[in-house]
Design a protein around this motif. Structure first.
Motif, PDB file in Angstrom:
ATOM      1  N   MET A   1       0.848  -1.173   0.000  1.00 40.68           N
ATOM      2  CA  MET A   1       0.000   0.000   0.000  1.00 40.68           C
ATOM      3  C   MET A   1       0.897   1.241   0.000  1.00 40.68           C
ATOM      4  O   MET A   1       1.909   1.288   0.668  1.00 40.68           O
ATOM      5  N   LYS A   2       0.485   2.229  -0.732  1.00 40.25           N
ATOM      6  CA  LYS A   2       1.225   3.488  -0.770  1.00 40.25           C
ATOM      7  C   LYS A   2       0.744   4.416   0.352  1.00 40.25           C
ATOM      8  O   LYS A   2      -0.377   4.304   0.836  1.00 40.25           O
TER       9      LYS A   2
ATOM     10  N   GLU B   1       4.105   8.661  -2.414  1.00 39.98           N
ATOM     11  CA  GLU B   1       4.230   7.454  -3.240  1.00 39.98           C
ATOM     12  C   GLU B   1       5.057   6.362  -2.571  1.00 39.98           C
ATOM     13  O   GLU B   1       5.233   5.277  -3.128  1.00 39.98           O
ATOM     14  N   ASN B   2       5.565   6.635  -1.362  1.00 40.66           N
ATOM     15  CA  ASN B   2       6.348   5.624  -0.645  1.00 40.66           C
ATOM     16  C   ASN B   2       5.496   4.388  -0.393  1.00 40.66           C
ATOM     17  O   ASN B   2       4.318   4.488  -0.060  1.00 40.66           O
ATOM     18  N   GLU B   3       6.103   3.227  -0.552  1.00 40.60           N
ATOM     19  CA  GLU B   3       5.420   1.955  -0.333  1.00 40.60           C
ATOM     20  C   GLU B   3       5.537   1.548   1.131  1.00 40.60           C
ATOM     21  O   GLU B   3       6.620   1.600   1.712  1.00 40.60           O
ATOM     22  N   ILE B   4       4.420   1.138   1.722  1.00 46.93           N
ATOM     23  CA  ILE B   4       4.390   0.680   3.110  1.00 46.93           C
ATOM     24  C   ILE B   4       4.391  -0.842   3.120  1.00 46.93           C
ATOM     25  O   ILE B   4       3.567  -1.469   2.462  1.00 46.93           O
ATOM     26  N   GLU B   5       5.320  -1.425   3.864  1.00 49.80           N
ATOM     27  CA  GLU B   5       5.407  -2.876   3.970  1.00 49.80           C
ATOM     28  C   GLU B   5       5.065  -3.402   5.357  1.00 49.80           C
ATOM     29  O   GLU B   5       4.802  -4.587   5.522  1.00 49.80           O
ATOM     30  N   CYS B   6       5.092  -2.524   6.358  1.00 51.02           N
ATOM     31  CA  CYS B   6       4.780  -2.946   7.727  1.00 51.02           C
ATOM     32  C   CYS B   6       4.419  -1.705   8.539  1.00 51.02           C
ATOM     33  O   CYS B   6       4.533  -0.592   8.059  1.00 51.02           O
ATOM     34  N   GLY B   7       3.985  -1.931   9.765  1.00 51.33           N
ATOM     35  CA  GLY B   7       3.611  -0.814  10.614  1.00 51.33           C
ATOM     36  C   GLY B   7       4.053  -1.029  12.048  1.00 51.33           C
ATOM     37  O   GLY B   7       4.302  -2.160  12.474  1.00 51.33           O
ATOM     38  N   CYS B   8       4.149   0.059  12.788  1.00 53.28           N
ATOM     39  CA  CYS B   8       4.459  -0.024  14.208  1.00 53.28           C
ATOM     40  C   CYS B   8       3.855   1.190  14.909  1.00 53.28           C
ATOM     41  O   CYS B   8       3.564   2.199  14.280  1.00 53.28           O
TER      42      CYS B   8
ATOM     43  N   ALA C   1      -6.479  -3.834   9.287  1.00 50.72           N
ATOM     44  CA  ALA C   1      -7.586  -4.225   8.408  1.00 50.72           C
ATOM     45  C   ALA C   1      -7.221  -4.026   6.929  1.00 50.72           C
ATOM     46  O   ALA C   1      -7.704  -4.765   6.065  1.00 50.72           O
ATOM     47  N   GLY C   2      -6.330  -3.074   6.657  1.00 47.05           N
ATOM     48  CA  GLY C   2      -5.881  -2.814   5.302  1.00 47.05           C
ATOM     49  C   GLY C   2      -4.774  -3.725   4.832  1.00 47.05           C
ATOM     50  O   GLY C   2      -4.274  -3.583   3.719  1.00 47.05           O
ATOM     51  N   GLY C   3      -4.351  -4.647   5.689  1.00 42.72           N
ATOM     52  CA  GLY C   3      -3.333  -5.618   5.292  1.00 42.72           C
ATOM     53  C   GLY C   3      -1.909  -5.252   5.650  1.00 42.72           C
ATOM     54  O   GLY C   3      -0.971  -5.955   5.281  1.00 42.72           O
TER      55      GLY C   3
END
Length: 114
Positions: A1-2, A21-28, A106-108
């Motif tokens: 997700m961008k 436009e940065n791509e998100i691969e994980c969250g914290c 929820a957005g993955g």
């Protein structure tokens, strides 16, 4: 997700000129900078109530995708300028940190470590 897609999901505003436009691969989510310094990952969406310059330093250390400030918090202009310089988007969301994380999940967007 961008980043720009996540921004829409969390009802936020991108406060920086770059990074959408940065791509998100994980969250914290964490407000303790030393913890994020030790465990942060590239392309991470980091939720924190901290809004000072050191947040951008830590985010750039790990090439994070964005920093999300919950509850409408906004860093000062000099912090946003530094984020632009580093290519890190800064989002201000009206939601609580918990709700932002629920939306990310929820957005993955997966946790940084499973």
């Amino acid at each position: 997700m961008k980043v720009k897609e996540l921004c829409g999901l969390v009802g936020g505003t991108i406060l920086t000129r770059s990074g959408g436009e940065n791509e998100i691969e994980c969250g914290c989510v964490c407000d303790l900078l030393s913890w994020v310094m030790a465990k942060g990952e590239p392309n991470c969406a980091w939720v924190t109530v901290q809004t000072h310059m050191n947040v951008i330093a830590v985010a750039s250390l790990h090439d994070m995708a964005c920093v999300i400030c919950p509850e409408g918090m906004k860093p000062d202009a000099d912090v946003l300028d530094k984020a632009d310089e580093e290519g890190i988007a800064v989002i201000s969301s009206p939601y609580t940190a918990y709700k932002v994380c629920c939306i990310m999940s929820a957005g993955g967007i997966k946790p940084e470590r499973e």
